[in-house]
Each structure stands twice: as structure tokens, then as C-alpha cells.
Scaffold this motif. Structure first.
Motif, short mmCIF file in Angstrom:
data_model
loop_
_atom_site.label_atom_id
_atom_site.label_comp_id
_atom_site.label_asym_id
_atom_site.label_seq_id
_atom_site.Cartn_x
_atom_site.Cartn_y
_atom_site.Cartn_z
N TYR A 166 63.66 -11.49 32.78
CA TYR A 166 63.37 -12.79 33.39
C TYR A 166 64.01 -13.90 32.55
O TYR A 166 64.15 -13.79 31.33
CB TYR A 166 61.86 -13.05 33.45
CG TYR A 166 61.11 -12.21 34.46
CD1 TYR A 166 61.30 -12.38 35.82
CD2 TYR A 166 60.19 -11.25 34.04
CE1 TYR A 166 60.61 -11.61 36.75
CE2 TYR A 166 59.50 -10.48 34.96
CZ TYR A 166 59.71 -10.66 36.31
OH TYR A 166 59.03 -9.93 37.22
N LEU A 167 64.38 -15.02 33.23
CA LEU A 167 64.89 -16.21 32.54
C LEU A 167 64.37 -17.44 33.28
O LEU A 167 64.58 -17.58 34.48
CB LEU A 167 66.43 -16.21 32.52
CG LEU A 167 67.08 -17.39 31.81
CD1 LEU A 167 66.62 -17.45 30.35
CD2 LEU A 167 68.59 -17.31 31.87
N ASP A 168 63.65 -18.31 32.56
CA ASP A 168 63.07 -19.53 33.13
C ASP A 168 64.05 -20.69 33.00
O ASP A 168 64.72 -20.85 31.97
CB ASP A 168 61.75 -19.89 32.43
CG ASP A 168 60.68 -18.83 32.67
OD1 ASP A 168 60.68 -18.28 33.77
OD2 ASP A 168 59.88 -18.57 31.76
N PHE A 169 64.10 -21.54 34.05
CA PHE A 169 64.92 -22.75 34.04
C PHE A 169 64.01 -23.96 34.21
O PHE A 169 63.01 -23.90 34.94
CB PHE A 169 65.94 -22.71 35.19
CG PHE A 169 67.06 -21.72 34.98
CD1 PHE A 169 68.26 -22.11 34.42
CD2 PHE A 169 66.89 -20.39 35.31
CE1 PHE A 169 69.29 -21.21 34.23
CE2 PHE A 169 67.91 -19.47 35.13
CZ PHE A 169 69.11 -19.89 34.57
N ASP A 170 64.35 -25.08 33.53
CA ASP A 170 63.57 -26.30 33.67
C ASP A 170 64.03 -27.09 34.89
O ASP A 170 64.89 -26.65 35.66
CB ASP A 170 63.63 -27.14 32.39
CG ASP A 170 65.06 -27.57 32.05
OD1 ASP A 170 65.94 -27.45 32.93
OD2 ASP A 170 65.29 -28.03 30.92
N GLU A 171 63.45 -28.29 35.06
CA GLU A 171 63.76 -29.08 36.26
C GLU A 171 65.21 -29.57 36.28
O GLU A 171 65.71 -29.99 37.33
CB GLU A 171 62.81 -30.29 36.34
CG GLU A 171 62.92 -31.28 35.18
CD GLU A 171 62.08 -30.86 33.98
OE1 GLU A 171 62.03 -31.61 32.99
OE2 GLU A 171 61.46 -29.76 34.06
N LYS A 172 65.93 -29.52 35.16
CA LYS A 172 67.33 -29.94 35.13
C LYS A 172 68.30 -28.76 35.31
O LYS A 172 69.51 -28.96 35.33
CB LYS A 172 67.64 -30.64 33.81
CG LYS A 172 66.86 -31.93 33.60
CD LYS A 172 67.23 -32.57 32.28
CE LYS A 172 66.43 -33.87 32.04
NZ LYS A 172 66.77 -34.48 30.74
N GLY A 173 67.76 -27.55 35.38
CA GLY A 173 68.63 -26.38 35.52
C GLY A 173 69.07 -25.79 34.20
O GLY A 173 69.98 -24.97 34.17
N SER A 174 68.41 -26.19 33.09
CA SER A 174 68.73 -25.63 31.78
C SER A 174 67.83 -24.44 31.50
O SER A 174 66.64 -24.47 31.81
CB SER A 174 68.54 -26.70 30.68
OG SER A 174 69.40 -27.79 30.90
N PRO A 175 68.35 -23.37 30.89
CA PRO A 175 67.51 -22.20 30.57
C PRO A 175 66.52 -22.51 29.46
O PRO A 175 66.68 -23.46 28.69
CB PRO A 175 68.52 -21.14 30.14
CG PRO A 175 69.70 -21.92 29.65
CD PRO A 175 69.74 -23.17 30.48
N ASP A 176 65.48 -21.69 29.39
CA ASP A 176 64.43 -21.84 28.36
C ASP A 176 65.05 -21.73 26.97
O ASP A 176 65.71 -20.74 26.63
CB ASP A 176 63.38 -20.76 28.57
CG ASP A 176 62.24 -20.86 27.55
OD1 ASP A 176 62.16 -21.90 26.87
OD2 ASP A 176 61.45 -19.91 27.45
#
Length: 456
Positions: free
Chosen positions: A68-78
Motif C-alpha cells: 500500500y502507498l498513501d497520498f496526501d491531498e496534493k498527490g504527494s506520497p507518505d
């Protein structure tokens, strides 16, 4: 003579969505994404399913890691993501054959490093929706433009062919030997295909079992929270009803006391009026006049006194409200100063450590090693048990009970003497499988508890 570039094993990353594979990139591009060089706005505020694959020069997959890889509201990875993909791929177990022999497969149900298991996911192996088949087909399409190894056999020049003399020719092998070789080859291929199919089915069964356990744990946690909320509402209603009953009883007692007082006053007035009537009409008028005058004087005096008291109370109340407002303003100012000081000291230190690449990892039995994001540090400090229980999909109460069992796996059933049974029992390693009254009892008390539940 031009130098020929030899194809090599290539590392790539593929992103999955509900429709299948939606994005492919080489591993250096993925590293640039992790370093913040580029963003992925199409994945903003989402948790993506990603696969790290190793592809050989014949466009066949040799290893795969599902994570899994999470992205923030700007589209940047965790920024706290730090899975060792190459290490997991090298130490992974055997998986299905995708054309070049069994691959090395790392997923949630087959993870070589236990504390990374929660960051992995299981591929779907359902017919018609097999994620491994999608990966195989994507590698064959070669959308990444990889160098392909030429499998065509090198032809031999006619002038290099040599003809043996006739006396050295041999007769062809008997048909029976050919049939035996063909039968043995077919039997070996059938065994390999059967072993691969069994491996795929076992992996699918393990994946489905893990998914079922996770769903069951989530449903149990939601049910327990709903039951706890309903119990709290019932308790609040009972408490409100009891307070209302006490208030009604108090008001009833006051009404009875007032009725008794009015009855006594009426009787006293009646007695006085009868006595006055016996002494004559004139004396009655005089007494009535005096009584009314005294009553009016008393009422006027009481009204003046009450008005003075009310004025004094109003002044005291205004002064107190002014003091409360000043105290409230002072408290608000102090609170802002304290929060600002605490935020500037603690948050700045944590942010600096996070920017330096430090990851906050804690260990809790049952949940394993947990990587705590920077935004969850405060929630973890407030109650680590609640945080660990949520990661295990159980309530805090069940997690604490399981932890006591995990630290000392013995029977907790009471004996007639009042002591605990303390018989050693098997330890339950997963909190979501722990059941009070069953998992923490020996076979004898577990059977007794089962009979009691059956009778009830």
C-alpha cells in the motif's frame, strides 16, 4: 562493429485501481516520486494498491511485492513510507508460475518480515479477475519500452554442415522408447501444472481467510462500540428517570407540607374570627382594621427589604460577572501562551526529526511494530492501548484482556475455593481471535462454560 546492448533484469512499479492496472513506471521514476521530485494529482487523498515487480529480458515476471502507498491531498506520497522492496522480493516465498518458473511472491498472507505485513495486500486470484494475470499481460505489452532478448535460434551456415558417412548412420530408436519418453515428459508437465495450481489455490485460500478475519474483526469492533453506546444511553435514561422521580417526590412532600400549613392557618383564623364575633361587631371591625393595617405594613416592609436585597444581589452579580470575565480572559491568554509554547517546542522537534528521515516505530503485542505517522503522535500519546487495539481491529477492553492472557497464558476460571485455576493453556497470538470465557480457560472450564451457555 557496433556494440550490442544486452538486456538485463528490470525493476518496475505498477499501480492498481478498481479497473485494473492504471499506471506503470520504472523504479527510478518511483524513487523520484518518493523524493518529492514529482507528484501524482490523480491519486490525491487516496490509498493506492501498488506492486513492485522484477521483469527479465524475455518480459516475464520473476518477483512481485504487493504493498500500500498513501497520498496526501496534493498527490504527494507518505513521507514516512519506508518498505524495503528489494529485500522483501529477495526473501519472498515461492508463488505461481507466470511463464519463467515459480515467482518470488511477497503479500499480506506471505510476508517474509512480520512487522511489514500490515502494509501489504493480497492479490485477487479469482478466475476472470486474477491480479497476477493482469501483471503478466502488462509485462508482455511492454508499455515501459524494455529491451527484449531475442530468443530466435542462430541459424547455421550451410557450408559448416558436415555429412556423416553412410556406415556411421544409425537406425531410429524403437517406437516404444519414444512413447515412454513422451509419456514421462507429459507426466512431469502434468505434475508441475498440478503443483502450481495447488500453490495458487492455497495462496487464494490464505488470502480469503485473512480477508474474512479482518472483516469479522471490524464487524465485532463496530458491534461492541454500538452496544457500548446503547448501554450508555440506557444508563443515562435510567439516571434521568431516577432524578425525575426524586424531584417529583420532593415536590409532593413540599405540597403536602404547604397544604398542612394552610389548613392550620385557616383553622387558626376561623377560631380567632369566632372569638371576635363573641365580643361584638365593633371589636371585630377594630381588630379587622388593625389586622389589615398590620398586614399591609408587614407586606410593605417585606417588599422594601426584598427590593434592597435584590439590588445588593444585582450589584454582587454584576461585580462577579465582571471578575469572571477578567479571569476567563486571563485563562484564555495563558492557555494560548501555553499551547503556543508547547507547540513550538514539541511539534518543531518532531517535525525536524521527521524531515531528517526518522520514523516513529513502537511495538505492541498482537499489532507488531507500528509505524506512527507524525499526525498520529498526539493521539498515540493520549492512549497507546486504544491506538494498538484499533490496529488489531478490537476494542480496548478486549485488547487489555488478551494482553493479560498473552503475558501469562493460564486458565482464569475461579475454583470453588475462590482461587484461579491457573492451568497452563495455549496462547492466542491474534487479539481478534480471543474470546473471554473461552480462549482464557482450560478444556475443563471451557466445557463447563459452554454447558452453562447452552442451558441458559
Amino acid at each position: 562493429m557496433s556494440m550490442q546492448i544486452k538486456p538485463q533484469m528490470v525493476e518496475a512499479v505498477m499501480f492498481f485501481s478498481e479497473r485494473g492496472i492504471c499506471k506503470e513506471m520504472l523504479f527510478p521514476e518511483f524513487e523520484a516520486l518518493l523524493d518529492g521530485v514529482v507528484n501524482m494529482p490523480e491519486f490525491a487523498d487516496e490509498q493506492m494498491r501498488v506492486v513492485f515487480v522484477m521483469i527479465n529480458p524475455r518480459l516475464l515476471i520473476r518477483a512481485a511485492v504487493f504493498f500500500y502507498l498513501d497520498f496526501d491531498e496534493k498527490g504527494s506520497p507518505d513521507s514516512g513510507w519506508n518498505l524495503p522492496l528489494r529485500h522483501l522480493a529477495e526473501r519472498a516465498g515461492r508463488g505461481p508460475d507466470l511463464g519463467a518458473g515459480p515467482i518470488r511472491l511477497a503479500c499480506r498472507s506471505q510476508c517474509p518480515v512480520s512487522w511489514h505485513q500490515m502494509h501489504l495486500w493480497d492479490p485477487s486470484l479469482a478466475p476472470g479477475n486474477n491480479d497476477l494475470v493482469l501483471l503478466r499481460d502488462a509485462a508482455k505489452r511492454n508499455a515501459l519500452g524494455l529491451l527484449v532478448e531475442d530468443d530466435s535460434a542462430q541459424s547455421v551456415a550451410p557450408e559448416r554442415l558436415q555429412m556423416a558417412s553412410e556406415d556411421t548412420w544409425h537406425a531410429p530408436d524403437p517406437a516404444r522408447e519414444v512413447a515412454e519418453e513422451l509419456s514421462e515428459k507429459l507426466d512431469q508437465e502434468h505434475r508441475l501444472k498440478t503443483a502450481q495450481l495447488i500453490k495458487q489455490q492455497r495462496l487464494r485460500i490464505t488470502s480469503l481467510s485473512q480477508q474474512a478475519e479482518d472483516e469479522l474483526a471490524k464487524f465485532k469492533l463496530a458491534s461492541e462500540e454500538q452496544s457500548k453506546n446503547l448501554q450508555g444511553q440506557i444508563h443515562g435514561l435510567h439516571q434521568a428517570l431516577r432524578q425525575q422521580e426524586e424531584l417529583n417526590a420532593s415536590l409532593k412532600a413540599q405540597l403536602v407540607a404547604q397544604a398542612d400549613g394552610f389548613q392550620k392557618s385557616r383553622e387558626e383564623m376561623t377560631r380567632q374570627l369566632r372569638a371576635i364575633e363573641t365580643h361584638g361587631r365593633t371589636e371585630t371591625d377594630i381588630l379587622r382594621t388593625q389586622f389589615e393595617a398590620e398586614s399591609q405594613a408587614k407586606v410593605a416592609a417585606a417588599v422594601v427589604e426584598y427590593k434592597e436585597q435584590i439590588a445588593i444581589r444585582d450589584m454582587e452579580l454584576a461585580y462577579r460577572n465582571e471578575q469572571d470575565a477578567q479571569v476567563q480572559q486571563e485563562l484564555e491568554r495563558l492557555r494560548r501562551e501555553r499551547e503556543e509554547s508547547a507547540r513550538q517546542s514539541g511539534d518543531q522537534i518532531l517535525e525536524r526529526l521527521a524531515k531528517l528521515g526518522m520514523v516513529f516505530v513502537v511495538y505492541h503485542p498482537g499489532a507488531g511494530h507500528l509505524t506512527i505517522p507524525l499526525q498520529d503522535i498526539a493521539r498515540y500519546q493520549d492512549n497507546p492501548m486504544v491506538y494498538a487495539a484499533a490496529k488489531c481491529f478490537v476494542s480496548e477492553t478486549q485488547y487489555r484482556q488478551w494482553l493479560m492472557h498473552y503475558q501469562q497464558p493460564s486458565c482464569e476460571a475461579p475454583l470453588p475455593s475462590g482461587e484461579r485455576c491457573a492451568m497452563p493453556i495455549d496462547r492466542i497470538d491474534n487479539p481478534s481471535r480471543f474470546v473471554v470465557g473461552d480462549s482464557n480457560c482450560c478444556a475443563r472450564h471451557k466445557a463447563s462454560a459452554s454447558r452453562l451457555r447452552t442451558v441458559s
